[in-house]
Design a protein around this motif. Structure first.
Motif, PDB file in Angstrom:
ATOM      1  N   LEU A   1      -7.681  -2.498  -6.368  1.00 11.72           N
ATOM      2  CA  LEU A   1      -8.119  -3.346  -5.260  1.00 11.72           C
ATOM      3  C   LEU A   1      -9.070  -4.439  -5.745  1.00 11.72           C
ATOM      4  O   LEU A   1      -8.904  -5.616  -5.409  1.00 11.72           O
ATOM      5  CB  LEU A   1      -8.782  -2.495  -4.176  1.00 11.72           C
ATOM      6  CG  LEU A   1      -9.336  -3.259  -2.980  1.00 11.72           C
ATOM      7  CD1 LEU A   1      -8.199  -3.843  -2.156  1.00 11.72           C
ATOM      8  CD2 LEU A   1     -10.201  -2.356  -2.125  1.00 11.72           C
ATOM      9  N   VAL A   2     -10.049  -4.058  -6.542  1.00 11.24           N
ATOM     10  CA  VAL A   2     -11.006  -5.045  -7.054  1.00 11.24           C
ATOM     11  C   VAL A   2     -10.295  -6.038  -7.973  1.00 11.24           C
ATOM     12  O   VAL A   2     -10.514  -7.251  -7.882  1.00 11.24           O
ATOM     13  CB  VAL A   2     -12.170  -4.348  -7.788  1.00 11.24           C
ATOM     14  CG1 VAL A   2     -13.025  -5.347  -8.540  1.00 11.24           C
ATOM     15  CG2 VAL A   2     -13.011  -3.558  -6.804  1.00 11.24           C
TER      16      VAL A   2
ATOM     17  N   ARG B   1      -6.314 -12.515  -7.681  1.00  5.36           N
ATOM     18  CA  ARG B   1      -5.411 -13.211  -6.762  1.00  5.36           C
ATOM     19  C   ARG B   1      -6.152 -14.025  -5.705  1.00  5.36           C
ATOM     20  O   ARG B   1      -5.789 -15.159  -5.431  1.00  5.36           O
ATOM     21  CB  ARG B   1      -4.478 -12.214  -6.059  1.00  5.36           C
ATOM     22  CG  ARG B   1      -3.659 -11.358  -6.988  1.00  5.36           C
ATOM     23  CD  ARG B   1      -2.583 -12.167  -7.723  1.00  5.36           C
ATOM     24  NE  ARG B   1      -1.630 -11.296  -8.395  1.00  5.36           N
ATOM     25  CZ  ARG B   1      -1.681 -10.986  -9.674  1.00  5.36           C
ATOM     26  NH1 ARG B   1      -2.633 -11.458 -10.431  1.00  5.36           N
ATOM     27  NH2 ARG B   1      -0.767 -10.210 -10.213  1.00  5.36           N
ATOM     28  N   ALA B   2      -7.182 -13.452  -5.108  1.00  7.78           N
ATOM     29  CA  ALA B   2      -7.847 -14.121  -3.988  1.00  7.78           C
ATOM     30  C   ALA B   2      -8.974 -15.039  -4.437  1.00  7.78           C
ATOM     31  O   ALA B   2      -9.165 -16.112  -3.871  1.00  7.78           O
ATOM     32  CB  ALA B   2      -8.386 -13.083  -2.999  1.00  7.78           C
TER      33      ALA B   2
END
Length: 189
Positions: free
Chosen positions: A169-170, A176-177
């Motif tokens: 997640l990290v 990506r974000a």
């Protein structure tokens, strides 16, 4: 009148939620004492926070950047380290004032977790060395599992699932974000 256990008056409690009165006296004999009577320990911790914060703030100013805009690399480290140093100074001042006034110092817990703290420090050093070559996801997953086991977790499947899930997640959020690239290592994503 027939009394059920549901109608019993609950035992009085302190603001911290601990039993008060005779129940507290009875429990006090069964609870281990984790508090420390050391006057020097809290002073050392407070001084260490202030000195460590000061050294790290000096390192923030060594970052090669111009200004302190919120978009720059100096802003957030400077804010966090300033807060750390101020809170450390307040803690140290509280301890010194308690000693000067002759009152009891703030409660401090005994540092009886030295083996776990040493193991975590060792894990952190190993993590720093393997992060680049192995990659963020496997290194962070292994570090999380090792840290959880060191702190007393005995549920290995849960630790692995949470470690891998959080590190993925990290990693995906940053790469990506946010456009911040973390080491890919052996598993390029």
């Amino acid at each position: 009148m027939n009394h059920r256990p549901d109608d019993a008056v609950p035992a009085p409690r302190t603001p911290g939620g601990r039993p008060a009165g005779p129940v507290a006296d009875e429990l006090a004999h069964h609870e281990p004492d984790h508090s420390s009577d050391s006057v020097v320990g809290p002073l050392v911790v407070g001084a260490g926070l202030v000195l460590g914060g000061g050294v790290l703030i000096a390192q923030v100013f060594a970052i090669d950047a111009e200004g302190f805009s919120p978009e720059g690399p100096r802003f957030f480290p400077l804010v966090v380290l300033t807060l750390l140093t101020v809170l450390g100074a307040v803690y140290l001042l509280q301890q010194v004032l308690a000693i000067v006034r002759g009152t009891e110092t703030l409660p401090a817990e005994k540092f009886s977790h030295m083996p776990a703290a040493g193991a975590l420090l060792g894990l952190l050093v190993v993590y720093a060395f393997v992060l680049g070559p192995v990659g963020y996801v496997p290194a962070t997953s292994a570090f999380f599992v090792g840290a959880a086991r060191t702190m007393g977790s005995r549920n290995l499947p849960r630790d692995v699932v949470v470690g891998v899930g959080l590190s993925l997640l990290v990693y995906l959020t940053f790469t990506r974000a946010l456009g911040v690239f973390l080491p890919q290592g052996v598993f390029p994503l």
